[in-house]
Every structure is written in C-alpha cells, then in structure tokens.
Design an enzyme around this catalytic site. Structure first.
Site, mmCIF file in Angstrom:
data_model
loop_
_atom_site.group_PDB
_atom_site.id
_atom_site.type_symbol
_atom_site.label_atom_id
_atom_site.label_comp_id
_atom_site.label_asym_id
_atom_site.label_seq_id
_atom_site.Cartn_x
_atom_site.Cartn_y
_atom_site.Cartn_z
ATOM 1 N N LYS A 86 -13.163 4.556 -3.427
ATOM 2 C CA LYS A 86 -11.843 3.970 -3.370
ATOM 3 C C LYS A 86 -11.750 2.625 -3.769
ATOM 4 O O LYS A 86 -12.977 1.979 -3.769
ATOM 5 C CB LYS A 86 -11.372 3.900 -1.761
ATOM 6 C CG LYS A 86 -9.983 3.147 -1.439
ATOM 7 C CD LYS A 86 -9.717 3.405 0.057
ATOM 8 C CE LYS A 86 -8.236 2.849 0.489
ATOM 9 N NZ LYS A 86 -8.020 3.067 1.635
ATOM 10 N N SER A 134 -3.856 5.308 3.133
ATOM 11 C CA SER A 134 -3.680 4.538 1.762
ATOM 12 C C SER A 134 -4.923 5.161 1.055
ATOM 13 O O SER A 134 -4.582 4.790 -0.159
ATOM 14 C CB SER A 134 -4.193 2.948 2.321
ATOM 15 O OG SER A 134 -5.445 3.020 2.972
ATOM 16 N N SER A 151 -6.226 6.001 7.468
ATOM 17 C CA SER A 151 -6.079 6.077 5.775
ATOM 18 C C SER A 151 -7.207 7.052 5.191
ATOM 19 O O SER A 151 -7.214 7.381 4.087
ATOM 20 C CB SER A 151 -6.369 4.432 5.616
ATOM 21 O OG SER A 151 -5.236 3.926 5.429
#
Lengths: 485, 476
Positions: free
Chosen positions: A78, A153, A177
């Site tokens: 990420k 997210s 997330s």
C-alpha cells in the site's frame, strides 16, 4: 492454473522443488498486470525493474539453497508504507513527489524474508475513506464488478490480490481499511493487535488506531505473512515485546469445544439480507465444525462510529500538520507570505475528505470543546474496550459480518460522508479496542459479489483467528471463483 | 498609591544529553545547518519518536534538587501550531501530566529565607531556528536544534521584586549547572527565561492583569525588562488606564518592552496526549537511584564551607557559585590546610586574573597544588606576603610552580639573623642623625629604617624578623 493465481504456500513448494523460478513467477504476475491493471487500477506505481532485479537475486539464492519464507514471492505494498528511494504518496497530491530516504520496518522484514515488491497500491487519500475513491490518482475498481468500489482505504492492495496482480499484499487498517476491502473483494485480510506489527514507516493517519496487516488468497498465506510481519520494533514506542508464535501451526487445527460469541448489536436493521443469509450459513458451518455459538452483548457498539470519528480525525489533524510545504512534498507556487504558503499548499494538496477530517479533528481538540469531544470519546473508548474484556469471559472469538452490505457502486456514497462512514460500522470496534480481527470470504450475493465474515479475538490472539478462519475455510467448502476480468 | 509586584518565571533549560530527546542525533551546538538531523527529528512521514531515558533522569535530578514531587506516571502531549522551525507542526511537550510538581527553592531576601514555589517541571523538545537572508526575500530553516531536550521549570507567582526574580534565576541556573544537566549558556540559548508580571495595590488579594515578557537573554536583561514593565504598568494604572493581558517582547537596544500579541491572538495549542508515546512510569526504586547519585547542591555546600572551613558566608557564597571553583578551593585547602588564606588568594588575585581574561577556573594556569605550595611557603616564612603577590602573578603567567619561580628569581627570604644584624648595623651607622631623632622620640622613623633594610636586602628580608631586630638594635 497460472503462476500468478497461486498462493504463497503453493508457490513455495514449486520453488523448493525447483519447478519454477522467482523470475517466472514475476513474469507471470507482470503479464497479468499488463492484462488487467488498466481496468482495475490497483497500483499507483509499478516497481517492475526492482521486482525483476530482486527476482534474479532470489533465483541465485534459490540455487544456493538459501530459501526463506517469502523467497521469490511478488508482494504489493500500500502506498502508505515508506519505501526507500521509491515515491510514497499516501494517495495524496501533497505527497505526490515524496521519496522517503528510509524503509518502513515491514518493508525491511519482507525484504529479509525474501519477498520482492511489485509496486505501490492505490488507496484513499491518507487512508481516509472506505472506497478508494478519494485517491488523488483516481479510483480503483472492484474486479468482481468494475462499476463498483473495492472498499477502502486499502482498496488497491485488496484488488491486487483479488485480481491476481500479486500473490499477497500489505495494507493498513485504522477503522477497517484491511478487513472491509478484503470482504468486498473476496480475499483474506487481517488487522493484527495494536503493537503487534511495527508502525515505523507507516504514514500516520490516526496513530492510536493504525495497524499494518496482510491481504492473502487464503488463511494459510495469512499465517505465513504474519510470521514475517509480527514482532517487536525498538523504533516504535507502542510496539509490544510479546513473543511471536508460529502462526502457521494454528492453520488446520480444529475448533472443537470453542465458544463463538455472536454479538446481538451486530445483527441489526440495515444489514443486507444476502449478507445476513451468508453469515447465518457461516454460523451453521462453525457449529458443524465443533464450535458452539453463544449470544453475547457488546453494549457500547452503537457509540463506536461516533467515538471513532472524534478520535481518528483529532489525531489526523495533528499528524497531517507536517504537510506544510516547507520541507518536502507539494509547495504552492506564487505565494505572498508564510501564511499564504501554508494555506495554498494545503488547499491545493489535500482532497475534500482529508480537509473535512482535519477540520473535524481540529474542532474536537479546540479549547472549550476538548472535554466534550476528545476527552469524552476517550472515555467511551475505554468502555468499548471493557465490552470486549467482558465478552472474552464468555467466548474465545467473536463472529460478525465484516460489512453491512456488499460492494456499492462508484460514486454512490461520495456525496454522503455519513453513509460512507457507516460501511465501517462492524470493523471500527477492533481498532478502538486494539484487538486483532480477520475477514475472509463466506459466500457471494446472487449478483456475484463477495461477502466477508469477520472474526475478532483478544489482544495477541492472532493464532486463534488463524485457527478458526482455517477451520471455517476447510469446512465451508466455498466454491473457488475468480473475478471474470 | 503603593503597589505590590507579582512575578512568576518560566525557565527553559537545555539538557546536556549526548543525543536528542526522541532520536539518536547529536545535540552539539553549532555545526553546519541541518547536519545534526534525521528523518525523525525533521518530521518526515511515518517516522516515530522513541524517548531518550537520560532526559527523564536529568529532569528527575532537577525535580529532586528543587524539592518537587515526581509523579508516578506522566505523559507526553502534542502542542499544535504551525511554524517553519517546527517540522511536525506540533511540539512534543507535557501538559496535563508533567513529570514533577509542587517544589520550591529558598532565596535569601533581606537576611530571611523565602520559599519560591515551583509549580511544575516538564520535559519537551526544542524547535529549530530560522535564518533570514538580508539581501534576498528568503528564509532558511536549520533543524539542528529541533528535538534537543529541554525542561521547563515553572515557578509560582511568588516573587515580589525584580531583584528576587534575578536571584531566583541565578539559584536555578546554579543548581542546573551543579547537577551537570545544563551548561547554563544564556547566549547560546541553553538557559532561557520568560516572565509573567503584574502589579496590584498593596493589600489587594486578587492578582492584577499580567503580561508575559519574552526575549531576555541575560540575567541583567530579565531584571531590566521587569523593571521597565513594572514602571509601564504603574504608569498605566496611575493614569486610569488598564493593563492588557498580552505577550511583550523585550527590546534590548531600545530598553523597552513592545506588544507582540494580545490574549485574543493567543494560539489555541489543542494539546492532547501523544499517541506515539507511552506513559512514563517512575517507580520509587528509580527515584531512589537518582537521589543517591545527586551531587552536593550549592546551598548545602555553602553551609558546609562556613561550618567546616570557618570562612565568612560571603566567601562561601563566592566560592560555591561555581562548582569547579568550589572544587578548586577544596583542593587547595586540602593541600595547605589554611582555609582563610586559600579563600583570600582565590577570591583576590586568582579571580582577578581570570576575570581580566574572562576565563573560568577550569582554564586557570595555576594548579591547586601550586597555590597551596605558595600559601605554605608564606606560612613557613620562606617568602613574604609581598613577594607572594609578585610570585602568584608569575605563576599565572607562566604556569610554573612557586618553587621554580623563587629559585629562578632568587627570591628566597632572608631569615638568617646574622646576615640581617650585619645589614642593620651598617644602616644605623650610616644614619646617625635619624638614629638620634628616633631615640629622641620620633618613633615614626622606625618605618624609615625598615625601608632601608628592605632596600639593602632587595626586599628579601623576612619582615617580622627585621621588625624584631630593628626594635632591639635601635633601642641601643
């Protein structure tokens, strides 16, 4: 099956037997990326050159018999995790050109374990969002239905695994997330205990809630990843020096005699009927597997979202103050003076959701409001923690839906922040309490969208989560589907 | 109208740790801009602070030395504000739960002991420094100082004059330097002071409106600024105007304070507990360990000097104002066993030499042993006090021992009676007139004879012996 479709443990076997090379795996992954990335948009930045260089090195090591747990395994990161010499943007314009001179501890650990990195995945700006729509680099699409959001997210990390654009990936979970996009994309995602995985090099959103964790294709891979990620880090004061068990040994064990708590507060109106049906079926499988489901109560559940949306923005308002245009990242041009530079840089650099949360957080910490908001929220947080402590007296793990609904349409909730916030309603409590949680696939809607079940356990009981998740995975016999990209 | 002055002080002292409070960077002053920095102290994304335990121990020392209670648990908080020298956009400080509270130190006010309360002592990180280019519209940021550990010592509003305030500051400064936790350098900013001052009509219980004074970088300036501000407030009140609560900056050149920001413009720092740091737990064993290692403090040393060495309180005060000076003094006394003579020589000649060159006792070329030897040589009569004055100056200039100087210059005192009698006899013979006058009652002429003997012996004669012999021989 193609190499990019395989799990870590399947590829490991092939590497050990010498039937495939790290370079072949990497080639397979990048050819898959070439085929689907344009439609899914999992990545902000590819690390193709670095990946092939690392694969070549891995192959040399394999020849020498030096094979580590993740040798030759392509992993996606990420873009909130700092990578030395590689731009790390956090999905934001304000950091679009930021190149960290250091690696996050997890990057070091993965490298030491032999992993190679495919690229940096897309995310909601500063991890603020549940749909990966707030990224400055544009939205990521759900591989199961390109009109729908992948969750967030860590949407890019979830889709990269779901669409076989990597073998496993790293996400971060502040209010769900990892678990929420894992559920919406049909993959396994774990949020470890707060303090279990180092936060050093994880760009902070809400420091007391943030935790790094893995996305994988199955539960055993989750255990393999946790073996690498978990552990004390002297560079982080909130890291906990608790011994790390071999998580892999929990996979495959049965759950005979376990008590599984079903919190009544998580089965309320608003939950999608197909999600509810899938969860009921999951409960049945758990009982067939030797688990005993018991009704429990987590009485302060209704306050979780409100508490979270005070504490997380409050910490974020302070954590994001460093993006001021002085030292790195975006600096607005044509400014009159210092104040003008601050204002324009932050006005141009942050998106609407980030600004909204900075304002909420700033307000919650302001003189005269601190007691009513931040302090009160901290007190409620303590009550939420206590709810769980009471629950562990009655059960070993807790079972809930991961999300109230399957993936929604892109744009559907962007104008209604409150509706967006409610998609994390079942995942937020684990962050507030600091406990670990895992989400794994438990079925599909009639429209073919994945549904996820969440298991929660007490602090540092990730092993229990691996155990029940793998028992469920084995006994549920959910059909293996792949998104039709 | 008569007014009472109310002063409270906030002191920031830089801790003398090798490394910064939350990272491993050096705390050294100077160095090329941004050479003592790392991702942690310049606030890059994703980095985390790790507390330097030494800072807690240094702060605990100060807390114990100022009679504070050390809290069993304390925490760091974030003080949020934007400024280019503050790279994270917040300063890590302590707020609701400081390290130590409820202390005091004693001052001597008109011969009486007065306690000045210490509200709290807390730890925090320093900010960086801005440099403005005079020729270009540009400012530069140097973050070398960012993250250097500080303690803030907040007093109660217990001081009633600028003299008391200055005295309090000197005592604090002295303790910090004694503890070897702060170098006390005011010019480099290692010891900084802000003052809160207000006035109220004598007898009134409520405090008047206070102003906060900043930018005073010496004891003298603190005193000057306070005096100016007190006069300014008195003038306002006496002329029917009101004092506004505000922050004022001292302007050294102008000799005045000027408004910097009003209460309305004051920052809202939005303090909250720093989630990146865990509470600091201090148990009794830790406190005891620090207590055991505390050095003797100035006040105790002063009392011991008066009692053990029987020197005046004034001497003890001067000698203990600097720990190194006190150590030097004790070393000299140990070697010569003459406390008062040692005090006289150090406070007189030695300190005069040092002051002339603005040097500290650490840089003194006269070793304690040399000074002790010289004092012994006087006591033994080998040299006279007058000769010693000359010798000590040579010792300072050359760093040589008194023995060497005496030998090189042939300065040994004449204590041989036979030699002196010979010399006196010839002087008496050469001055019959004066002799007659002396014997006739003009006793003042005794000095004339002493002078003649000294001249003849080039000052080397033992004065006591000359006196004794002259008295006898002039009497006939």
């Amino acid at each position: 099956m193609e190499l990019h479709q395989l799990t870590i443990h399947e590829l490991q076997e092939k590497i050990r037997s010498g039937s495939v090379s790290a370079t072949q795996i990497t080639e397979s992954v990048f050819s898959r990326i070439d085929a689907v990335e344009e439609r899914v948009h999992s990545y902000i930045r590819m690390m193709k050159e670095e990946a092939f260089a690392a694969a070549a090195k891995a192959d040399e090591n394999i020849k020498k018999g030096d094979i580590k747990p993740l040798t030759g395994i392509p992993i996606a990161l990420k873009d909130i995790v700092c990578t030395k010499g590689i731009a790390t943007t956090c999905g934001s314009h304000i950091l679009h050109n930021f190149v960290p001179p250091y690696n996050a501890t997890v990057v070091e650990k993965l490298t030491d374990a032999g992993a190679l990195f495919v690229g940096k995945t897309n995310m909601d700006e500063f991890a603020m969002g549940s749909s990966t729509e707030t990224s400055w680099f544009g939205p990521t699409r759900n591989p199961w239905d390109l009109e729908r959001i992948p969750g967030g997210s860590s949407g890019g990390s979830a889709t990269a695994v779901a669409a076989d654009e990597c073998i496993a990936s790293i996400g971060s979970d502040t209010g769900g997330s990892i678990r929420q996009p894992a559920a919406l994309c049909g993959v396994v995602g774990m949020k470890p205990t707060y303090g279990r995985v180092s936060r050093f090099g994880l760009i902070a959103f809400a420091s007391s809630l943030d935790q790094i964790g893995p996305f994988t294709k199955d539960v055993e891979d989750c255990a393999i990843m946790m073996n690498v990620l978990a552990g004390y880090d002297p560079k982080e004061s909130t890291s906990v020096p608790t011994e790390v068990p071999d998580y892999r040994q929990f996979a495959g064990r049965d759950i005979q005699g376990w008590k599984i708590g079903i919190p009544k507060e998580y089965f309320v109106e608003g939950i999608d009927p197909e999600v509810n049906a899938a969860i009921q079926k999951t409960i049945a499988v758990i009982e067939q597997s030797g688990g005993q489901c018991v009704d429990i109560s987590l009485p302060h559940t209704q306050y979780c979202v409100a508490t979270y949306y005070i504490i997380a923005p409050a910490e974020a308002s302070s954590n994001l103050a460093r993006y001021d245009g002085v030292k790195y990242g975006l600096r607005a041009a044509d400014v009159r003076d210092l104040l003008d530079m601050y204002k324009k840089t932050r006005m141009q650099g942050f998106g609407a959701e980030v600004k909204r949360r900075i304002m909420i957080g700033t307000y919650a910490l302001s003189a005269g409001y601190y007691d009513a908001y931040y302090k009160k929220a901290s007190q409620v947080r303590a009550l939420i923690k206590r709810d769980f402590e009471e629950a562990w007296k009655k059960c070993d793990v807790i079972l809930t839906p991961t999300t109230p609904t399957p993936a929604f349409k892109i744009g559907e909730k962007t104008d209604d922040p409150l509706q967006m916030y409610l998609s994390d309603i079942f995942t937020i409590s684990a962050n507030l309490a600091g406990i670990p949680g895992i989400s794994l696939p438990c079925g599909f809607t009639s429209g073919g969208l994945p549904i996820g079940v969440q298991f929660l356990a007490s602090h540092f009981e990730e092993g229990k989560l691996i155990q029940i998740a793998s028992a469920y995975e084995k006994n549920a016999k959910i059909e293996k589907r792949r998104p039709a990209l | 109208m008569e007014f009472e002055i109310v002063i409270g002080l906030e002191v920031h002292a830089q801790m003398l740790t090798e490394t910064k409070i939350f990272c491993g960077c050096s705390t050294k002053f100077g160095g090329a801009p941004n050479s003592h920095t790392c991702p942690v102290c310049i606030g890059m994304p994703g980095v985390l602070p790790v507390l330097n335990k030494k800072v807690v121990e240094f702060a605990m020392k100060m807390a114990l030395a100022t009679n504070c209670e050390i809290n069993k648990s304390c925490e760091f908080a974030r003080k949020n504000y934007f400024y280019p020298d503050l790279p994270k956009g917040y300063q890590i400080s302590q707020y609701a739960y400081p390290l130590a509270e409820h202390g005091h130190i004693s001052l001597d006010v008109n011969g009486e002991q007065k306690k000045i309360g210490i509200t709290r002592i807390h730890m925090e990180e320093d900010a960086g420094k801005l440099m403005h280019d005079e020729h270009n519209p540009a400012s530069y940021v140097d973050l070398n100082r960012t993250g250097v550990p500080l303690i803030e010592i907040v007093s109660e509003p217990d001081m009633r004059s600028s003299d008391e305030a200055a005295d309090y500051l000197r005592r604090l400064h002295e303790i910090l330097v004694y503890l070897e936790i702060c170098d006390g350098n005011m010019e480099e900013g290692s010891f900084r002071c802000d003052a809160n001052v207000s006035i109220r009509p004598m007898g009134q219980k409520e405090f008047g409106t206070r102003t906060e004074l900043k930018n005073m970088n010496s004891f003298r300036n603190v005193q000057r600024a306070l005096e100016y501000e007190i006069k300014r407030q008195q003038y306002l009140v006496e002329n029917g105007e009101t004092v506004i609560q505000e922050t004022r900056l001292w302007d050294d050149a102008q000799g005045a304070t000027n408004s910097m920001r009003s209460k309305e413009e004051a920052h809202d720092y939005r303090y909250f507990p720093d989630p990146d740091l865990v509470p600091i737990l201090v148990d009794d064993a830790w406190v005891e360990k620090i207590k055991k290692d505390l050095p003797e403090l100035p006040l105790a040393k002063r009392e011991r000097f008066v009692n053990d060495y029987q020197i005046p309180a004034y001497d003890a005060g001067v000698l203990t104002a600097d720990k190194a000076l006190a150590n030097y003094y004790e070393e000299v006394v140990k070697l010569c066993s003459q406390p008062k003579a040692a005090s006289n020589w150090i406070m007189g000649d030695v300190m005069r030499f040092l002051n002339e060159e603005k040097k500290s006792i650490r840089e003194c070329p006269i070793t304690a042993k040399s000074l002790a030897d010289m004092i012994r040589l006087i006591e033994e009569g080998t040299i006279s006090g007058k000769m010693a004055k000359e010798i000590v100056e040579d010792m300072y200039k050359t760093g040589k021992s008194p023995q060497t100087i005496i030998e090189e210059k042939g300065l040994v005192q004449i204590t041989d009676e036979g030699e002196l009698i010979k010399s006196i006899t010839s002087i008496i013979e050469a001055n019959p007139g004066q002799l007659a006058d002396y014997r006739g009652g003009k006793e003042k002429l005794f000095g004339f004879f002493v002078g003649q003997v000294m001249k003849a012996t080039k000052g080397k004669a033992n004065p006591q012996l000359v006196n004794d012999l002259l008295k006898k021989m002039l009497a006939g």
